[in-house]
Design an enzyme around this catalytic site. Structure first.
Site, PDB file in Angstrom:
ATOM      1  N   GLN A  91       0.871  -1.215  -0.205  1.00 37.98           N
ATOM      2  CA  GLN A  91      -0.178  -0.014   0.084  1.00 37.98           C
ATOM      3  C   GLN A  91       0.809   1.369   0.124  1.00 37.98           C
ATOM      4  O   GLN A  91       0.351   2.298   0.041  1.00 37.98           O
ATOM      5  CB  GLN A  91      -0.886  -0.119   1.164  1.00 37.98           C
ATOM      6  CG  GLN A  91      -1.580  -1.239   1.526  1.00 37.98           C
ATOM      7  CD  GLN A  91      -2.419  -1.274   2.768  1.00 37.98           C
ATOM      8  OE1 GLN A  91      -3.532  -0.480   3.029  1.00 37.98           O
ATOM      9  NE2 GLN A  91      -1.828  -1.908   3.716  1.00 37.98           N
ATOM     10  N   ILE A  93       3.353   4.137  -1.107  1.00 40.36           N
ATOM     11  CA  ILE A  93       3.611   4.913  -2.323  1.00 40.36           C
ATOM     12  C   ILE A  93       5.089   5.442  -2.466  1.00 40.36           C
ATOM     13  O   ILE A  93       5.375   6.395  -3.353  1.00 40.36           O
ATOM     14  CB  ILE A  93       2.806   5.817  -2.402  1.00 40.36           C
ATOM     15  CG1 ILE A  93       3.033   6.905  -0.947  1.00 40.36           C
ATOM     16  CG2 ILE A  93       1.374   5.367  -2.478  1.00 40.36           C
ATOM     17  CD1 ILE A  93       1.749   7.926  -1.106  1.00 40.36           C
ATOM     18  N   HIS A 111      -1.819   1.160  -4.083  1.00 39.60           N
ATOM     19  CA  HIS A 111      -2.193   2.694  -3.893  1.00 39.60           C
ATOM     20  C   HIS A 111      -1.042   3.463  -4.804  1.00 39.60           C
ATOM     21  O   HIS A 111      -1.126   4.742  -4.444  1.00 39.60           O
ATOM     22  CB  HIS A 111      -2.211   3.120  -2.606  1.00 39.60           C
ATOM     23  CG  HIS A 111      -3.101   2.174  -1.775  1.00 39.60           C
ATOM     24  ND1 HIS A 111      -3.194   2.233  -0.601  1.00 39.60           N
ATOM     25  CD2 HIS A 111      -4.394   1.737  -1.956  1.00 39.60           C
ATOM     26  CE1 HIS A 111      -4.112   1.612   0.121  1.00 39.60           C
ATOM     27  NE2 HIS A 111      -4.882   1.404  -1.020  1.00 39.60           N
ATOM     28  N   CYS A 119      -0.358  12.413 -15.948  1.00 41.87           N
ATOM     29  CA  CYS A 119      -1.581  13.078 -16.524  1.00 41.87           C
ATOM     30  C   CYS A 119      -2.710  12.345 -16.240  1.00 41.87           C
ATOM     31  O   CYS A 119      -3.024  11.245 -16.738  1.00 41.87           O
ATOM     32  CB  CYS A 119      -1.567  13.365 -17.759  1.00 41.87           C
ATOM     33  SG  CYS A 119      -2.811  14.192 -18.492  1.00 41.87           S
ATOM     34  N   CYS A 122      -4.333  11.757 -20.285  1.00 40.83           N
ATOM     35  CA  CYS A 122      -3.680  10.880 -21.135  1.00 40.83           C
ATOM     36  C   CYS A 122      -2.526   9.894 -20.485  1.00 40.83           C
ATOM     37  O   CYS A 122      -1.855   9.251 -21.345  1.00 40.83           O
ATOM     38  CB  CYS A 122      -2.891  11.999 -22.275  1.00 40.83           C
ATOM     39  SG  CYS A 122      -1.418  12.793 -21.812  1.00 40.83           S
ATOM     40  N   SER A 185       0.509  -2.341   8.690  1.00 35.82           N
ATOM     41  CA  SER A 185      -0.607  -1.825   8.173  1.00 35.82           C
ATOM     42  C   SER A 185      -1.802  -1.749   9.339  1.00 35.82           C
ATOM     43  O   SER A 185      -2.085  -2.842  10.067  1.00 35.82           O
ATOM     44  CB  SER A 185      -1.175  -2.641   7.046  1.00 35.82           C
ATOM     45  OG  SER A 185      -2.167  -2.015   6.529  1.00 35.82           O
TER      46      SER A 185
HETATM   47  P1  NAD Z   1      -1.421   3.178   8.811  1.00 43.84           P
HETATM   48  O1  NAD Z   1      -0.606   4.648   8.927  1.00 43.84           O
HETATM   49  O2  NAD Z   1      -2.948   3.366   8.565  1.00 43.84           O
HETATM   50  O3  NAD Z   1      -1.031   2.093   9.669  1.00 43.84           O
HETATM   51  C1  NAD Z   1       0.399   1.859   9.921  1.00 43.84           C
HETATM   52  C2  NAD Z   1       0.116   0.634  10.914  1.00 43.84           C
HETATM   53  O4  NAD Z   1       1.656   0.669  11.188  1.00 43.84           O
HETATM   54  C3  NAD Z   1      -0.120   1.424  12.354  1.00 43.84           C
HETATM   55  O5  NAD Z   1      -1.062   0.512  12.668  1.00 43.84           O
HETATM   56  C4  NAD Z   1       1.327   1.572  13.293  1.00 43.84           C
HETATM   57  O6  NAD Z   1       0.841   1.068  14.688  1.00 43.84           O
HETATM   58  C5  NAD Z   1       2.121   0.645  12.757  1.00 43.84           C
HETATM   59  N1  NAD Z   1       3.479   0.929  12.586  1.00 43.84           N
HETATM   60  C6  NAD Z   1       4.060   2.148  12.370  1.00 43.84           C
HETATM   61  N2  NAD Z   1       5.059   2.170  12.367  1.00 43.84           N
HETATM   62  C7  NAD Z   1       5.525   1.106  12.892  1.00 43.84           C
HETATM   63  C8  NAD Z   1       6.805   0.235  13.229  1.00 43.84           C
HETATM   64  N3  NAD Z   1       8.067   0.880  13.280  1.00 43.84           N
HETATM   65  N4  NAD Z   1       6.700  -0.847  13.873  1.00 43.84           N
HETATM   66  C9  NAD Z   1       5.486  -1.624  13.946  1.00 43.84           C
HETATM   67  N5  NAD Z   1       4.465  -1.178  13.510  1.00 43.84           N
HETATM   68  C10 NAD Z   1       4.662   0.148  13.163  1.00 43.84           C
HETATM   69  O7  NAD Z   1      -0.905   2.666   7.205  1.00 43.84           O
HETATM   70  P2  NAD Z   1      -1.693   1.796   6.144  1.00 43.84           P
HETATM   71  O8  NAD Z   1      -2.441   0.646   6.727  1.00 43.84           O
HETATM   72  O9  NAD Z   1      -0.463   1.789   5.202  1.00 43.84           O
HETATM   73  O10 NAD Z   1      -2.655   2.767   5.443  1.00 43.84           O
HETATM   74  C11 NAD Z   1      -2.381   4.000   5.089  1.00 43.84           C
HETATM   75  C12 NAD Z   1      -2.368   4.386   3.543  1.00 43.84           C
HETATM   76  O11 NAD Z   1      -1.552   5.517   3.519  1.00 43.84           O
HETATM   77  C13 NAD Z   1      -1.559   3.416   2.888  1.00 43.84           C
HETATM   78  O12 NAD Z   1      -2.649   2.964   1.754  1.00 43.84           O
HETATM   79  C14 NAD Z   1      -0.794   4.129   2.028  1.00 43.84           C
HETATM   80  O13 NAD Z   1      -1.166   4.268   0.561  1.00 43.84           O
HETATM   81  C15 NAD Z   1      -0.641   5.316   2.468  1.00 43.84           C
HETATM   82  N6  NAD Z   1       0.658   5.821   3.122  1.00 43.84           N
HETATM   83  C16 NAD Z   1       1.829   5.296   2.431  1.00 43.84           C
HETATM   84  C17 NAD Z   1       3.049   5.967   3.169  1.00 43.84           C
HETATM   85  C18 NAD Z   1       4.530   5.333   2.421  1.00 43.84           C
HETATM   86  O14 NAD Z   1       4.540   4.935   1.299  1.00 43.84           O
HETATM   87  N7  NAD Z   1       5.407   5.161   3.287  1.00 43.84           N
HETATM   88  C19 NAD Z   1       3.194   6.666   4.287  1.00 43.84           C
HETATM   89  C20 NAD Z   1       2.013   7.151   4.798  1.00 43.84           C
HETATM   90  C21 NAD Z   1       0.752   6.777   4.035  1.00 43.84           C
HETATM   91 ZN    ZN Z   2      -1.935  14.506 -20.854  1.00 45.85          ZN
END
Ligand code: NAD
Ligand code: ZN
Length: 237
Positions: A91, A93, A111, A119, A122, A185
């Site tokens: 998930q 990015i 995600h 874009c 296109c 997650s």
């Molecule tokens: P979330 O923030 O909802 O959950 C993250 C989970 O990880 C939490 O439950 C937290 O307790 C746990 N956590 C955080 N750091 C930790 C560690 N060091 N050790 C153990 N546990 C830890 O994230 P999600 O479920 O991925 O959903 C959020 C959405 O946000 C995703 O779909 C994603 O697309 C996006 N997102 C991505 C990033 C990235 O790419 N790094 C950052 C923020 C959000």
């Molecule tokens: Zn375009």
């Protein structure tokens, strides 16, 4: 479980990258304790939402560019390099799975990816560093020079359709593995959060590694509660 598994699939979330200095969303101090997400509909309809979205993207640019893969990323990459895992579903990015050495086609991004832009009309690719100067000079959100469409980071916002091919691959993998490992997650964002449940229903063992409880805990076979880096550091193949 890792040793005896024939086909492992890791499913990762923002918690995997906090050790790399990229805040997650739902932890205390995470991004959403500070700002509301911008809905896709608003991005498409409102100039101000597009500008705010791009301001946020450039604000976190250093964070993303300077981040390097964590102990957890390296452990997951080792499963793939050892031939025990066909691909990782993420998930995230932030492109850190690719940076850890996993080939692009073995990183299934449900995600999207924020390290480049597209874009919306296109689908032409745009590089973030080319967009920054003009945005800072004009204060206007970028438009595609080829077709005039809105340019957006290549991520999936709330309200935006899921990437069909990536979801199809993720669903197929969840249904065809014997060990499904959820890493960092909160398992509250759907439809991605259905994947571990589907894996379990199709006979996989499900492991959840997270420092906080998740709604998946009640059907997982094993919960590892703690810091991802500390835990996965022991599971390099
Ligand atoms: P979330 O923030 O909802 O959950 C993250 C989970 O990880 C939490 O439950 C937290 O307790 C746990 N956590 C955080 N750091 C930790 C560690 N060091 N050790 C153990 N546990 C830890 O994230 P999600 O479920 O991925 O959903 C959020 C959405 O946000 C995703 O779909 C994603 O697309 C996006 N997102 C991505 C990033 C990235 O790419 N790094 C950052 C923020 C959000
Ligand atoms: Zn375009």
């Amino acid at each position: 479980m890792l040793r005896s598994a024939g086909r492992i699939v890791a499913f990762t979330g923002a918690g995997l990258s906090t050790e790399a200095g990229i805040p997650d969303f739902r932890s205390p101090g995470g991004r959403w304790s500070r700002m509301k997400p911008i809905m896709f509909q608003d991005f498409v309809e409102q100039d101000e939402a597009r500008c705010e979205s791009w301001r946020r993207r450039f604000d976190m640019d250093a964070e993303i560019r300077l981040a390097v893969p964590t102990r957890g990323h390296r452990a997951i990459a080792s499963w793939i390099q050892a031939g025990k895992s066909p691909a990782v579903i993420t998930q995230n990015i932030d492109n850190l799975h690719q940076a850890s050495g996993i080939p692009d086609d073995a990183v299934i991004e449900v995600h999207g990816n924020t390290t480049y832009a597209m874009c919306l009309d296109c689908a032409r690719r745009h590089e973030i560093e080319d967009l920054r100067g003009p945005f800072q000079a004009t204060g206007e959100a970028p438009r595609c020079e080829a077709c005039g469409g809105f340019v957006k980071t290549a991520t999936i916002s709330f309200g935006q359709p899921m990437p069909e091919a990536a979801m199809a691959r993720a669903t197929a993998l969840a249904g065809n593995c014997d060990l499904f490992v959820v890493v960092g997650s909160s398992l509250v964002v759907y439809p991605a959060a259905d994947l571990p449940r589907m894996a379990r229903d199709q006979g996989a063992r499900v492991v959840i590694i997270n420092r906080e409880p998740t709604p998946g805990d009640r059907y997982a076979h094993l919960l590892l509660r703690g810091e991802i880096g500390d835990i996965l550091g022991h599971f390099v193949l």
